[in-house]
Design a protein around this motif. Structure first.
Motif, mmCIF file in Angstrom:
data_model
loop_
_atom_site.group_PDB
_atom_site.id
_atom_site.type_symbol
_atom_site.label_atom_id
_atom_site.label_comp_id
_atom_site.label_asym_id
_atom_site.label_seq_id
_atom_site.Cartn_x
_atom_site.Cartn_y
_atom_site.Cartn_z
ATOM 1 N N THR A 18 0.825 -1.207 0.000
ATOM 2 C CA THR A 18 0.000 0.000 0.000
ATOM 3 C C THR A 18 0.861 1.260 0.000
ATOM 4 O OG1 THR A 18 -0.142 -0.059 2.416
ATOM 5 C CG2 THR A 18 -1.934 -1.120 1.175
ATOM 6 N N LYS A 19 2.189 1.079 0.121
ATOM 7 C CA LYS A 19 3.119 2.201 0.134
ATOM 8 C C LYS A 19 4.365 1.811 -0.656
ATOM 9 C CE LYS A 19 1.498 3.671 4.602
ATOM 10 N NZ LYS A 19 1.710 3.677 6.018
ATOM 11 N N HIS A 22 6.859 -0.526 0.987
ATOM 12 C CA HIS A 22 6.551 -1.960 1.030
ATOM 13 C C HIS A 22 7.169 -2.668 -0.169
ATOM 14 C CE1 HIS A 22 2.646 -0.920 3.435
ATOM 15 N NE2 HIS A 22 3.741 -0.809 4.171
#
Length: 54
Positions: A18-19, A22
């Motif tokens: 989600t980022k 990651h």
């Protein structure tokens, strides 16, 4: 990822990033080499389940 790549039944990893960080962490994991003991410790808690979707 090293563990995942040793499994012949895995055709694709499902990434839930989600980022951007990651993805960077997942990419860095490609450089890891797990010992047989580390693989055993990862697999011990799991019970293999029969494939039921085909």
């Amino acid at each position: 990822m090293d563990w995942l790549l040793t499994k012949p039944v895995v055709s694709a990893a499902i990434a839930g990033a989600t980022k951007p960080l990651h993805l960077a962490d997942a990419g860095a994991a490609l450089g890891l080499d797990l010992s047989e003991e580390e693989v055993r410790r990862l697999e011990d808690p799991y019970t293999i389940q029969a494939a039921y979707w085909w």
